[in-house]
Scaffold this motif. Sequence first.
Motif, short mmCIF file in Angstrom:
data_model
loop_
_atom_site.label_atom_id
_atom_site.label_comp_id
_atom_site.label_asym_id
_atom_site.label_seq_id
_atom_site.Cartn_x
_atom_site.Cartn_y
_atom_site.Cartn_z
N ARG A 84 34.00 -20.97 -24.58
CA ARG A 84 34.37 -19.81 -25.39
C ARG A 84 33.57 -19.85 -26.67
O ARG A 84 33.16 -20.91 -27.15
N LEU A 85 33.30 -18.67 -27.23
CA LEU A 85 32.56 -18.55 -28.48
C LEU A 85 33.44 -19.02 -29.62
O LEU A 85 34.55 -18.50 -29.82
N VAL A 86 32.98 -20.01 -30.38
CA VAL A 86 33.80 -20.55 -31.47
C VAL A 86 33.21 -20.33 -32.85
O VAL A 86 33.94 -20.29 -33.84
N GLN A 87 31.88 -20.21 -32.93
CA GLN A 87 31.29 -20.05 -34.26
C GLN A 87 29.88 -19.48 -34.17
O GLN A 87 29.25 -19.49 -33.12
N ILE A 88 29.42 -19.00 -35.32
CA ILE A 88 28.06 -18.54 -35.51
C ILE A 88 27.34 -19.58 -36.36
O ILE A 88 27.86 -20.01 -37.39
N ASN A 89 26.15 -19.97 -35.94
CA ASN A 89 25.34 -20.90 -36.69
C ASN A 89 24.27 -20.09 -37.42
O ASN A 89 23.51 -19.35 -36.80
N MET A 90 24.22 -20.23 -38.73
CA MET A 90 23.29 -19.46 -39.56
C MET A 90 22.47 -20.40 -40.42
O MET A 90 23.03 -21.21 -41.17
N LYS A 91 21.16 -20.33 -40.29
CA LYS A 91 20.29 -21.16 -41.12
C LYS A 91 20.20 -20.56 -42.53
O LYS A 91 20.27 -19.35 -42.71
N GLY B 287 9.93 -16.17 -32.10
CA GLY B 287 10.32 -17.30 -32.93
C GLY B 287 11.75 -17.75 -32.68
O GLY B 287 12.49 -17.18 -31.89
N TRP B 288 12.11 -18.78 -33.40
CA TRP B 288 13.44 -19.37 -33.30
C TRP B 288 14.45 -18.50 -34.02
O TRP B 288 14.21 -18.07 -35.15
N ASN B 289 15.60 -18.23 -33.39
CA ASN B 289 16.63 -17.41 -34.04
C ASN B 289 17.26 -18.16 -35.21
O ASN B 289 17.75 -19.29 -35.03
N ARG B 290 17.29 -17.53 -36.38
CA ARG B 290 17.96 -18.15 -37.54
C ARG B 290 19.47 -18.03 -37.47
O ARG B 290 20.19 -18.72 -38.19
N VAL B 291 19.95 -17.15 -36.62
CA VAL B 291 21.39 -17.01 -36.39
C VAL B 291 21.62 -17.10 -34.89
O VAL B 291 20.96 -16.40 -34.12
N HIS B 292 22.52 -17.98 -34.47
CA HIS B 292 22.77 -18.11 -33.03
C HIS B 292 24.25 -18.40 -32.75
O HIS B 292 25.03 -18.69 -33.67
N LEU B 293 24.61 -18.31 -31.48
CA LEU B 293 25.97 -18.53 -31.04
C LEU B 293 26.19 -20.01 -30.75
O LEU B 293 25.30 -20.70 -30.25
N ASP B 294 27.40 -20.49 -31.05
CA ASP B 294 27.85 -21.82 -30.63
C ASP B 294 29.06 -21.64 -29.72
O ASP B 294 30.03 -20.97 -30.09
N VAL B 295 29.00 -22.23 -28.52
CA VAL B 295 30.13 -22.16 -27.60
C VAL B 295 30.66 -23.57 -27.37
O VAL B 295 29.94 -24.56 -27.52
N ARG B 296 31.93 -23.64 -26.99
CA ARG B 296 32.57 -24.94 -26.81
C ARG B 296 33.40 -24.94 -25.54
O ARG B 296 34.18 -24.00 -25.30
N PRO B 297 33.27 -25.96 -24.70
CA PRO B 297 34.14 -26.07 -23.53
C PRO B 297 35.57 -26.43 -23.93
O PRO B 297 35.83 -26.86 -25.06
#
Length: 245
Positions: free
Chosen positions: A4-11, A188-198
């Motif tokens: 499930r989607l738990v957080q957004i990672n933002m550089k 390029g590399w996304n500066r904002v991406h999804l973090d999912v967790r089992p």
Amino acid sequence: MATRLVQINMKAHDDAALGRFWAEALGWGIDSEGPGVTNLEPVGFTYPDPAAVCIDLIARPEPKTVKNRVHLDLATTSTAHQEELVTRLKGLGATPVDVGQGDVPWTVMADPEGNEFCVLEPRPVYRDTGPIAAVVVDCTDPREMARFWGEAMDWTLHEVTDDRATMRSARGVGPYLEFLRTPDTKSGWNRVHLDVRPYPGADPAAEAARLRSLGATDPGIDQSAIHWTILADPEGNEFCLLTPA
């Protein structure tokens, strides 16, 4: 199993300063798990809970050079609320930006480090999402993204068209995850991406293998020093598969 989607990672160049902006913008609390990492979540929130998708800001030196392919849409309850929020965000350091949106009822803005986000006009569908109405991902094929992410996570698919796909947590709470067709392609590399967790009890290696069988790929970077797995979705958007919790 599923994630499930738990957080957004933002550089961020300055994770603490950008964290203060977003905490003020959302009315959330600030924490940190170490230097160069700022964590944001609602006050009183118990992680992980689908009632919110949290934000992790990670210090990185690379400059932002292109429009982000992942952004936040903020919810409002009335036209007056939308105007008040835009004014307040400007006072915090946000600026209006033109990304080619034309004459639209929402306001496109950028945070102090240039990350785009939208302040939406009031929409009934977002009345109970909290301050974040949706996490939006630009893509070339919303149907394929819905197929992948619908199988990758246990979220419920609400709408799928050639131009847009929408998902929400299986409990029907928190923000939506939306995939919007755009003419530009990833570079390029996304500066904002999804973090999912089992979920607890899942085997991380087995879950990573399952995601690869659905179409995820390995981005080809050294992951020997981290305890999570970095993968990419079918359109090359990086995401992190965190440890179960």
